[in-house]
Design a protein around this motif. Structure first.
Motif, PDB file in Angstrom:
ATOM      1  N   PHE A 180     -14.070   2.948 -11.688  1.00  0.00           N
ATOM      2  CA  PHE A 180     -15.223   3.759 -11.325  1.00  0.00           C
ATOM      3  C   PHE A 180     -15.809   4.447 -12.553  1.00  0.00           C
ATOM      4  N   PHE A 181     -14.951   5.048 -13.357  1.00  0.00           N
ATOM      5  CA  PHE A 181     -15.471   5.780 -14.511  1.00  0.00           C
ATOM      6  C   PHE A 181     -16.116   4.847 -15.525  1.00  0.00           C
ATOM      7  N   LYS A 182     -15.640   3.632 -15.594  1.00  0.00           N
ATOM      8  CA  LYS A 182     -16.308   2.640 -16.436  1.00  0.00           C
ATOM      9  C   LYS A 182     -17.707   2.368 -15.900  1.00  0.00           C
ATOM     10  N   GLU A 183     -17.825   2.247 -14.566  1.00  0.00           N
ATOM     11  CA  GLU A 183     -19.131   2.003 -13.960  1.00  0.00           C
ATOM     12  C   GLU A 183     -20.108   3.144 -14.238  1.00  0.00           C
ATOM     13  N   THR A 184     -19.605   4.363 -14.361  1.00  0.00           N
ATOM     14  CA  THR A 184     -20.484   5.511 -14.619  1.00  0.00           C
ATOM     15  C   THR A 184     -20.967   5.568 -16.056  1.00  0.00           C
ATOM     16  N   GLY A 185     -20.475   4.680 -16.909  1.00  0.00           N
ATOM     17  CA  GLY A 185     -20.780   4.794 -18.332  1.00  0.00           C
ATOM     18  C   GLY A 185     -20.059   5.969 -18.952  1.00  0.00           C
ATOM     19  N   TYR A 186     -18.930   6.352 -18.333  1.00  0.00           N
ATOM     20  CA  TYR A 186     -18.118   7.481 -18.780  1.00  0.00           C
ATOM     21  C   TYR A 186     -18.940   8.775 -18.817  1.00  0.00           C
ATOM     22  N   SER A 187     -19.795   8.941 -17.800  1.00  0.00           N
ATOM     23  CA  SER A 187     -20.600  10.156 -17.693  1.00  0.00           C
ATOM     24  C   SER A 187     -20.042  11.115 -16.647  1.00  0.00           C
ATOM     25  N   LYS A 188     -18.969  10.711 -15.973  1.00  0.00           N
ATOM     26  CA  LYS A 188     -18.249  11.570 -15.048  1.00  0.00           C
ATOM     27  C   LYS A 188     -16.784  11.516 -15.473  1.00  0.00           C
ATOM     28  N   TYR A 189     -15.986  12.495 -15.032  1.00  0.00           N
ATOM     29  CA  TYR A 189     -14.687  12.667 -15.672  1.00  0.00           C
ATOM     30  C   TYR A 189     -13.558  12.762 -14.661  1.00  0.00           C
ATOM     31  N   THR A 190     -12.395  12.352 -15.118  1.00  0.00           N
ATOM     32  CA  THR A 190     -11.258  12.149 -14.235  1.00  0.00           C
ATOM     33  C   THR A 190     -10.610  13.457 -13.804  1.00  0.00           C
ATOM     34  N   VAL A 191      -9.914  13.396 -12.671  1.00  0.00           N
ATOM     35  CA  VAL A 191      -9.175  14.545 -12.156  1.00  0.00           C
ATOM     36  C   VAL A 191      -7.677  14.277 -12.159  1.00  0.00           C
ATOM     37  N   ARG A 192      -7.267  13.063 -12.565  1.00  0.00           N
ATOM     38  CA  ARG A 192      -5.862  12.663 -12.504  1.00  0.00           C
ATOM     39  C   ARG A 192      -5.333  12.283 -13.888  1.00  0.00           C
ATOM     40  N   GLY A 193      -4.119  12.736 -14.183  1.00  0.00           N
ATOM     41  CA  GLY A 193      -3.495  12.392 -15.453  1.00  0.00           C
ATOM     42  C   GLY A 193      -3.270  10.905 -15.613  1.00  0.00           C
ATOM     43  N   SER A 194      -2.892  10.229 -14.535  1.00  0.00           N
ATOM     44  CA  SER A 194      -2.615   8.798 -14.631  1.00  0.00           C
ATOM     45  C   SER A 194      -3.867   7.995 -14.949  1.00  0.00           C
ATOM     46  N   VAL A 195      -5.024   8.455 -14.468  1.00  0.00           N
ATOM     47  CA  VAL A 195      -6.276   7.769 -14.775  1.00  0.00           C
ATOM     48  C   VAL A 195      -6.659   8.023 -16.231  1.00  0.00           C
ATOM     49  N   ASP A 196      -6.409   9.222 -16.708  1.00  0.00           N
ATOM     50  CA  ASP A 196      -6.627   9.520 -18.135  1.00  0.00           C
ATOM     51  C   ASP A 196      -5.829   8.563 -19.009  1.00  0.00           C
ATOM     52  N   GLU A 197      -4.591   8.291 -18.614  1.00  0.00           N
ATOM     53  CA  GLU A 197      -3.740   7.405 -19.411  1.00  0.00           C
ATOM     54  C   GLU A 197      -4.316   5.986 -19.452  1.00  0.00           C
ATOM     55  N   ILE A 198      -4.833   5.521 -18.325  1.00  0.00           N
ATOM     56  CA  ILE A 198      -5.447   4.197 -18.287  1.00  0.00           C
ATOM     57  C   ILE A 198      -6.641   4.141 -19.235  1.00  0.00           C
ATOM     58  N   LEU A 199      -7.480   5.159 -19.178  1.00  0.00           N
ATOM     59  CA  LEU A 199      -8.683   5.172 -20.005  1.00  0.00           C
ATOM     60  C   LEU A 199      -8.338   5.319 -21.484  1.00  0.00           C
ATOM     61  N   ALA A 200      -7.277   6.053 -21.786  1.00  0.00           N
ATOM     62  CA  ALA A 200      -6.875   6.222 -23.181  1.00  0.00           C
ATOM     63  C   ALA A 200      -6.469   4.897 -23.804  1.00  0.00           C
ATOM     64  N   ASP A 201      -5.963   3.990 -22.982  1.00  0.00           N
ATOM     65  CA  ASP A 201      -5.539   2.672 -23.472  1.00  0.00           C
ATOM     66  C   ASP A 201      -6.648   1.633 -23.402  1.00  0.00           C
ATOM     67  N   ASP A 202      -7.800   2.041 -22.889  1.00  0.00           N
ATOM     68  CA  ASP A 202      -8.926   1.113 -22.756  1.00  0.00           C
ATOM     69  C   ASP A 202      -9.790   1.204 -24.010  1.00  0.00           C
ATOM     70  N   PRO A 203      -9.923   0.126 -24.778  1.00  0.00           N
ATOM     71  CA  PRO A 203     -10.691   0.179 -26.030  1.00  0.00           C
ATOM     72  C   PRO A 203     -12.130   0.647 -25.829  1.00  0.00           C
ATOM     73  N   GLU A 204     -12.765   0.196 -24.744  1.00  0.00           N
ATOM     74  CA  GLU A 204     -14.152   0.592 -24.502  1.00  0.00           C
ATOM     75  C   GLU A 204     -14.254   2.079 -24.219  1.00  0.00           C
ATOM     76  N   ALA A 205     -13.337   2.593 -23.394  1.00  0.00           N
ATOM     77  CA  ALA A 205     -13.368   4.019 -23.062  1.00  0.00           C
ATOM     78  C   ALA A 205     -13.056   4.871 -24.275  1.00  0.00           C
ATOM     79  N   SER A 206     -12.039   4.483 -25.037  1.00  0.00           N
ATOM     80  CA  SER A 206     -11.649   5.285 -26.194  1.00  0.00           C
ATOM     81  C   SER A 206     -12.699   5.250 -27.297  1.00  0.00           C
ATOM     82  N   ALA A 207     -13.538   4.200 -27.302  1.00  0.00           N
ATOM     83  CA  ALA A 207     -14.592   4.098 -28.305  1.00  0.00           C
ATOM     84  C   ALA A 207     -15.856   4.842 -27.900  1.00  0.00           C
TER      85      ALA A 207
END
Length: 443
Positions: free
Chosen positions: A347-374
């Motif tokens: 979902f957050f990828k679909e938003t263009g990372y313009s909305k933000y997570t409420v869960r630590g586990s989702v943060d961890e997924i995004l931290a490992d995602d090259p597109e999100a971290s960039a």
């Protein structure tokens, strides 16, 4: 309140309700002709990409189930309240609904929502961010599951214009005084240094984070028993807005409201106070500006970058207290929001990372995602703004508007600062008396 930030940020006034797999509009529970338990889910209409995401995930959930079907109905924002109230009066309210944070605690007080704790595993709640969990918690029980947060206040600035002005884009202003200095340095020719809200309607909600920053509280007592708008710290905030406006450092008659990043995207201003949703607007409508844009926490009164300058609005899913299929409804809430973190990461990828997570586990997924971290904005907003944000107030919007009116009056010199705040104080006390708010705080 249905938060003004939530109404405006999503920008969702749509014309006609759309239904996907639409069944009966009442609470589910009875097996239909297909032998499955049907659960109704009403979703307030958001951006088109969100509608597609909800539709796809409802269909995926239904395909994974042998005995449960979720019937999704999309309701335009401008008819949401009327339609929901009519359904509740007829005993046909949905089992699940999208609900803003500002409506959770008042809804609990009115008996509208069922607690989720008996249906969802404990780890679903321990996964929530520490400052977000209280938004949906009453008496140690969780009456909604959060989906996202959107900070109302972020500082956006043009790195190219900052450099031309002899300023360091890697060292953005941290205090109000520094922001004023930058605004003066960046105001050149037809470009204003800064833009902030400048109407009572926009100031009423966009200034909440700065009100909290200035005073540590909002302009009403915690138990809603009395106004506090005349405290000197609020005068400091009014003076800040006043200097920006009266020194001609910001547009005097902006074409759009606070929620819209158009003036910044079109190069009319070098810096902008805006919500996190502006990230998506810049990416979609002003892609040439994205590479020149940097973000930072909005400056605080004293320069403390870890203090609150933003409230966090956003959406949740709630379980109706009268649902006849609470287990099945909660099963879907868990699946969509509290289960596999990859679903929400998508979902957050679909938003263009313009909305933000409420869960630590989702943060961890995004931290490992090259597109999100960039992404040039996500790390700053998620790590430097979201952790320090506070909930939007749950008091009636009339109180917020009284304060917004005072700030506009002081900003534009219609009334002096002290007089503006006194008028707000009187108005808030009148609201408290007429609406019998004293002692009835829901936040």
């Amino acid at each position: 309140m249905i938060s003004k930030r939530s109404r405006r940020a999503i920008g969702v006034a749509a014309a006609v309700a759309t239904a996907f797999s639409l069944g009966a509009c009442g609470s589910g529970g009875d097996a239909a002709a297909d032998g499955r338990v049907h659960v109704t889910f009403w979703q307030q209409k958001f951006e088109d990409y969100q509608q597609e995401w909800f539709k796809e995930n409802v269909e995926a959930f239904n395909a994974s189930q042998d005995e449960v079907t979720v019937d999704l109905q999309v309701v335009p924002a401008d008819t949401w309240e009327q339609k929901l109230q009519a359904a509740q009066a007829a005993g046909k309210q949905p089992d699940i609904a999208t609900t803003s944070y500002g409506n959770i605690k008042s809804g609990v007080a009115e008996g509208k929502f069922a607690p989720l704790d008996e249906f969802l595993p404990a780890e679903a709640f321990s996964d929530l961010k520490e400052n977000v969990a209280p938004f949906v918690t009453v008496d140690d029980q969780h009456y909604a599951y959060p989906m996202l947060v959107e900070p109302s206040t972020v500082l956006y600035y043009r790195s190219d214009l900052v450099q031309k002005a002899g300023l360091d884009p890697d060292s953005p202003p941290e205090s109000w005084d520094e922001l004023l200095e930058w605004s003066k340095a960046l105001t050149k020719d037809d470009v204003k240094g800064m833009t902030v809200a400048s109407t009572a309607a926009d100031l009423s909600w966009s200034s909440w984070g700065l009100q909290l920053n200035a005073c540590g509280h909002l302009p009403v007592a915690d138990d809603w028993s009395a106004a506090r708008a005349t405290e000197p710290c609020f005068a400091e905030l009014a003076d800040f807005y006043k200097e920006l406006y009266q020194e001609d450092l910001m547009p005097q008659q902006p074409k759009v409201g606070y929620a819209d990043g158009q003036p910044y995207g079109e190069g009319e201003v070098a810096m902008m106070q805006g919500g996190s949703w502006v990230v998506g607007q810049l990416k979609n409508d002003f892609p040439d500006v994205v590479d020149k844009t940097m973000v930072a926490p909005f400056p605080s009164a004293d320069g403390d970058v870890t203090s609150t300058t933003s409230t966090l609005g956003g959406w949740t899913l709630t379980l109706d207290s009268k649902s006849e299929a609470p287990e099945e409804a909660a099963q879907f809430i868990e699946y969509l929001l509290a289960g596999d973190p990859e679903i929400m990461a998508g979902f957050f990828k679909e938003t263009g990372y313009s909305k933000y997570t409420v869960r630590g586990s989702v943060d961890e997924i995004l931290a490992d995602d090259p597109e999100a971290s960039a992404d040039p904005f996500m790390a700053v907003i998620s790590e430097q703004v979201v952790p320090y944000g506070q909930a939007e107030p749950a008091y009636p919007y009339d109180i917020a508007l009284a304060m917004g009116t005072a700030l506009e009056s002081a900003m534009k010199g219609t009334t002096d600062v002290d007089g503006s705040l006194q008028t707000a104080d009187d108005a808030i006390n009148d609201i408290i008396e007429k609406q019998k708010l004293s002692g009835n705080a829901t936040s």
